[in-house]
Scaffold this motif. Structure first.
Motif, PDB file in Angstrom:
ATOM      1  N   SER A   1      -1.286   0.950   1.869  1.00  0.00           N
ATOM      2  CA  SER A   1      -2.159   2.298   2.448  1.00  0.00           C
ATOM      3  C   SER A   1      -1.382   3.285   2.274  1.00  0.00           C
ATOM      4  CB  SER A   1      -2.365   2.035   4.054  1.00  0.00           C
ATOM      5  OG  SER A   1      -2.946   3.144   4.667  1.00  0.00           O
ATOM      6  N   ASN A   2      -2.133   4.626   2.306  1.00  0.00           N
ATOM      7  CA  ASN A   2      -1.412   5.921   2.179  1.00  0.00           C
ATOM      8  C   ASN A   2      -0.791   6.067   3.657  1.00  0.00           C
ATOM      9  OD1 ASN A   2      -4.200   6.049   3.217  1.00  0.00           O
ATOM     10  ND2 ASN A   2      -4.061   8.307   2.969  1.00  0.00           N
ATOM     11  N   HIS A   3      -0.152   7.197   3.836  1.00  0.00           N
ATOM     12  CA  HIS A   3       0.575   7.115   5.011  1.00  0.00           C
ATOM     13  C   HIS A   3       0.545   8.726   5.545  1.00  0.00           C
ATOM     14  CE1 HIS A   3       3.078   6.666   8.402  1.00  0.00           C
ATOM     15  NE2 HIS A   3       4.161   6.139   7.959  1.00  0.00           N
ATOM     16  N   ILE A   4      -0.270   9.006   6.336  1.00  0.00           N
ATOM     17  CA  ILE A   4      -0.474  10.568   7.027  1.00  0.00           C
ATOM     18  C   ILE A   4       0.055  10.811   8.382  1.00  0.00           C
ATOM     19  CG2 ILE A   4      -2.090  11.293   5.244  1.00  0.00           C
ATOM     20  CD1 ILE A   4      -4.266  10.677   7.362  1.00  0.00           C
TER      21      ILE A   4
ATOM     22  N   GLU B   1       4.551   4.785  -0.003  1.00  0.00           N
ATOM     23  CA  GLU B   1       5.163   6.084  -0.150  1.00  0.00           C
ATOM     24  C   GLU B   1       6.567   6.101   0.639  1.00  0.00           C
ATOM     25  OE1 GLU B   1       1.676   9.422   0.264  1.00  0.00           O
ATOM     26  OE2 GLU B   1       1.171   7.673   1.154  1.00  0.00           O
ATOM     27  N   GLY B   2       6.612   5.240   1.442  1.00  0.00           N
ATOM     28  CA  GLY B   2       7.830   5.173   2.296  1.00  0.00           C
ATOM     29  C   GLY B   2       8.185   5.930   3.443  1.00  0.00           C
ATOM     30  N   THR B   3       7.020   7.005   3.693  1.00  0.00           N
ATOM     31  CA  THR B   3       7.432   8.085   4.719  1.00  0.00           C
ATOM     32  C   THR B   3       6.013   8.805   4.474  1.00  0.00           C
ATOM     33  OG1 THR B   3       8.730   9.791   5.457  1.00  0.00           O
ATOM     34  CG2 THR B   3       8.195   9.775   2.868  1.00  0.00           C
ATOM     35  N   ARG B   4       5.767   9.315   5.906  1.00  0.00           N
ATOM     36  CA  ARG B   4       4.547  10.247   5.755  1.00  0.00           C
ATOM     37  C   ARG B   4       4.334  11.356   4.983  1.00  0.00           C
ATOM     38  NH1 ARG B   4       4.802  12.684  10.481  1.00  0.00           N
ATOM     39  NH2 ARG B   4       7.016  12.340  10.963  1.00  0.00           N
ATOM     40  N   SER B   5       3.360  11.561   4.301  1.00  0.00           N
ATOM     41  CA  SER B   5       2.857  12.888   3.386  1.00  0.00           C
ATOM     42  C   SER B   5       2.956  13.943   4.631  1.00  0.00           C
ATOM     43  CB  SER B   5       1.685  12.414   2.712  1.00  0.00           C
ATOM     44  OG  SER B   5       1.447  13.691   2.111  1.00  0.00           O
ATOM     45  N   LYS B   6       3.685  15.072   4.316  1.00  0.00           N
ATOM     46  CA  LYS B   6       3.412  16.199   5.196  1.00  0.00           C
ATOM     47  C   LYS B   6       2.145  17.070   4.665  1.00  0.00           C
ATOM     48  CE  LYS B   6       8.477  16.515   5.760  1.00  0.00           C
ATOM     49  NZ  LYS B   6       9.646  17.357   5.613  1.00  0.00           N
ATOM     50  N   THR B   7       1.883  16.827   3.415  1.00  0.00           N
ATOM     51  CA  THR B   7       0.668  17.542   2.885  1.00  0.00           C
ATOM     52  C   THR B   7      -0.836  16.960   3.034  1.00  0.00           C
ATOM     53  OG1 THR B   7       0.856  16.849   0.710  1.00  0.00           O
ATOM     54  CG2 THR B   7       1.982  18.754   1.283  1.00  0.00           C
ATOM     55  N   GLY B   8      -0.543  15.491   2.911  1.00  0.00           N
ATOM     56  CA  GLY B   8      -1.776  14.757   3.412  1.00  0.00           C
ATOM     57  C   GLY B   8      -2.250  14.244   1.854  1.00  0.00           C
ATOM     58  N   THR B   9      -1.697  14.707   0.876  1.00  0.00           N
ATOM     59  CA  THR B   9      -1.813  14.159  -0.647  1.00  0.00           C
ATOM     60  C   THR B   9      -0.921  13.102  -0.594  1.00  0.00           C
ATOM     61  OG1 THR B   9      -0.159  15.843  -1.555  1.00  0.00           O
ATOM     62  CG2 THR B   9      -2.508  16.320  -1.477  1.00  0.00           C
TER      63      THR B   9
ATOM     64  N   VAL C   1       6.865  -2.151  -3.340  1.00  0.00           N
ATOM     65  CA  VAL C   1       5.529  -2.717  -3.417  1.00  0.00           C
ATOM     66  C   VAL C   1       5.151  -3.441  -4.595  1.00  0.00           C
ATOM     67  CG1 VAL C   1       4.309  -0.657  -4.064  1.00  0.00           C
ATOM     68  CG2 VAL C   1       3.304  -2.316  -2.528  1.00  0.00           C
ATOM     69  N   GLY C   2       5.510  -2.910  -5.716  1.00  0.00           N
ATOM     70  CA  GLY C   2       5.356  -3.554  -7.002  1.00  0.00           C
ATOM     71  C   GLY C   2       6.024  -4.791  -7.196  1.00  0.00           C
ATOM     72  N   PHE C   3       7.204  -4.792  -6.606  1.00  0.00           N
ATOM     73  CA  PHE C   3       8.198  -6.322  -6.533  1.00  0.00           C
ATOM     74  C   PHE C   3       7.173  -7.438  -5.947  1.00  0.00           C
ATOM     75  CE2 PHE C   3      10.889  -8.886  -4.287  1.00  0.00           C
ATOM     76  CZ  PHE C   3      11.716  -9.391  -5.255  1.00  0.00           C
ATOM     77  N   PHE C   4       6.878  -6.722  -4.671  1.00  0.00           N
ATOM     78  CA  PHE C   4       5.970  -7.759  -3.881  1.00  0.00           C
ATOM     79  C   PHE C   4       4.605  -8.175  -4.518  1.00  0.00           C
ATOM     80  CE2 PHE C   4       7.775  -6.021   0.389  1.00  0.00           C
ATOM     81  CZ  PHE C   4       8.680  -6.893   0.494  1.00  0.00           C
ATOM     82  N   ALA C   5       3.968  -7.283  -5.144  1.00  0.00           N
ATOM     83  CA  ALA C   5       2.805  -7.533  -5.921  1.00  0.00           C
ATOM     84  C   ALA C   5       3.026  -8.663  -7.077  1.00  0.00           C
ATOM     85  CB  ALA C   5       2.085  -6.279  -6.411  1.00  0.00           C
ATOM     86  N   LEU C   6       4.378  -8.425  -7.733  1.00  0.00           N
ATOM     87  CA  LEU C   6       4.411  -9.166  -9.077  1.00  0.00           C
ATOM     88  C   LEU C   6       5.159 -10.547  -8.956  1.00  0.00           C
ATOM     89  CD1 LEU C   6       5.718  -6.433 -11.418  1.00  0.00           C
ATOM     90  CD2 LEU C   6       3.526  -7.410 -11.437  1.00  0.00           C
ATOM     91  N   ARG C   7       5.893 -10.659  -7.632  1.00  0.00           N
ATOM     92  CA  ARG C   7       6.646 -11.889  -7.549  1.00  0.00           C
ATOM     93  C   ARG C   7       5.988 -12.742  -6.384  1.00  0.00           C
ATOM     94  NH1 ARG C   7      12.101 -11.343  -8.456  1.00  0.00           N
ATOM     95  NH2 ARG C   7      12.308 -13.491  -7.768  1.00  0.00           N
ATOM     96  N   SER C   8       4.715 -12.268  -5.975  1.00  0.00           N
ATOM     97  CA  SER C   8       3.963 -13.164  -5.153  1.00  0.00           C
ATOM     98  C   SER C   8       2.576 -13.598  -5.677  1.00  0.00           C
ATOM     99  CB  SER C   8       3.721 -12.549  -3.741  1.00  0.00           C
ATOM    100  OG  SER C   8       2.739 -11.448  -3.712  1.00  0.00           O
ATOM    101  N   LYS C   9       1.855 -14.370  -4.982  1.00  0.00           N
ATOM    102  CA  LYS C   9       0.538 -14.543  -5.703  1.00  0.00           C
ATOM    103  C   LYS C   9      -0.493 -14.126  -4.665  1.00  0.00           C
ATOM    104  CE  LYS C   9       1.744 -18.963  -7.681  1.00  0.00           C
ATOM    105  NZ  LYS C   9       1.438 -20.521  -7.807  1.00  0.00           N
ATOM    106  N   ALA C  10       0.057 -13.222  -3.696  1.00  0.00           N
ATOM    107  CA  ALA C  10      -0.974 -12.638  -2.816  1.00  0.00           C
ATOM    108  C   ALA C  10      -1.917 -11.638  -3.356  1.00  0.00           C
ATOM    109  CB  ALA C  10       0.026 -11.643  -1.809  1.00  0.00           C
ATOM    110  N   ALA C  11      -3.095 -11.551  -2.645  1.00  0.00           N
ATOM    111  CA  ALA C  11      -4.233 -10.624  -2.971  1.00  0.00           C
ATOM    112  C   ALA C  11      -3.605  -9.399  -2.688  1.00  0.00           C
ATOM    113  CB  ALA C  11      -5.317 -10.758  -2.325  1.00  0.00           C
ATOM    114  N   VAL C  12      -3.620  -8.301  -3.441  1.00  0.00           N
ATOM    115  CA  VAL C  12      -3.162  -6.772  -3.248  1.00  0.00           C
ATOM    116  C   VAL C  12      -4.403  -5.848  -2.806  1.00  0.00           C
ATOM    117  CG1 VAL C  12      -1.641  -4.810  -4.233  1.00  0.00           C
ATOM    118  CG2 VAL C  12      -1.291  -7.236  -4.925  1.00  0.00           C
ATOM    119  N   VAL C  13      -4.546  -5.473  -1.608  1.00  0.00           N
ATOM    120  CA  VAL C  13      -5.626  -4.958  -1.165  1.00  0.00           C
ATOM    121  C   VAL C  13      -5.242  -3.357  -0.971  1.00  0.00           C
ATOM    122  CG1 VAL C  13      -7.473  -4.670   0.526  1.00  0.00           C
ATOM    123  CG2 VAL C  13      -6.630  -6.814   0.019  1.00  0.00           C
ATOM    124  N   PRO C  14      -5.730  -2.384  -1.612  1.00  0.00           N
ATOM    125  CA  PRO C  14      -5.697  -0.987  -1.284  1.00  0.00           C
ATOM    126  C   PRO C  14      -6.223  -0.613  -0.027  1.00  0.00           C
ATOM    127  CG  PRO C  14      -7.376  -1.092  -3.015  1.00  0.00           C
ATOM    128  CD  PRO C  14      -6.763  -2.620  -2.743  1.00  0.00           C
TER     129      PRO C  14
END
Length: 200
Positions: free
Chosen positions: A44-47, A117-125, A133-146
């Motif tokens: 998820s994004n982080h605001i 992002e690792g931290t909250r976005s101060k601008t909302g963008t 996160v890419g490491f988790f996505a590639l090294r596991s068989k988990a479903a990656v849900v945005p």
């Protein structure tokens, strides 16, 4: 999580659902996109500081969040967070122990919530995603849900919480793509949700 922790988590989910429904009039979109039984990497994004409870409280499944290690040094949180299934990660998402823990949970068909992002976005963008996160996505068989949180957290305003369809990581996994490439695809999917569902 043990029985006590499970009950605490479920009760916390209930309280959060009531809170968000009343104070932020949450519109929930795409909940059906979360797999029921398989390992899931929810990105998820982080605001806002309230993003973790918001993202996790409307799901029937328990969401195991990664949180910055500093939070586990606070007197109350260091006891509470583990009971809620949260595990620590040092800044930058390059913490090897946290990465091993995350992969183990995904292989055990758990649902892990991350904020790339690792931290909250101060601008909302949406900012640049960290390669963990890419490491988790590639090294596991988990479903990656945005996932996208859209709104301002202004009391009694409307928040949108959007769960997208799982990202097809097959090609990247087969081609042994880099973690950076996988992260870029995940961030692009989150951005697409933000663009599609943004409040006008």
């Amino acid at each position: 999580m043990g029985p006590l922790s499970t009950k605490l988590f479920s009760f916390g989910q209930f309280l959060c659902r009531v809170f968000f429904r009343i104070f932020y009039r949450v519109e929930l979109i795409g909940k059906e996109n979360i797999p029921v039984d398989d390992g899931v990497l929810l990105c998820s994004n982080h605001i806002h500081n309230l993003d973790p409870p918001l993202v996790g409280c409307f799901l029937k499944r328990k969401t195991r969040f990664m949180a910055k290690a500093e939070l586990f040094e606070a007197p109350i949180l260091k006891t509470l967070l583990p009971k809620l299934g949260t595990f620590p990660i040092r800044r930058g998402m390059s913490d090897r122990q946290a990465l091993r823990t995350g992969l183990k949970l995904l292989s055990d068909s758990e649902l892990i919530g991350v904020f790339p992002e690792g931290t909250r976005s101060k601008t909302g963008t949406l900012g640049k995603g960290l390669t963990g996160v890419g490491f988790f996505a590639l090294r596991s068989k988990a479903a990656v849900v945005p996932c996208a949180v859209i709104g301002t957290y202004k009391p009694f305003s409307k928040l949108k919480l959007v769960y997208g369809q799982p990202i097809d990581m097959t090609t990247l996994r087969n081609e042994k793509a880099s973690a950076e490439q996988a992260t870029e695809q995940i961030m692009a999917s989150i951005q697409q949700l933000l663009d599609t569902h943004k409040t006008h």
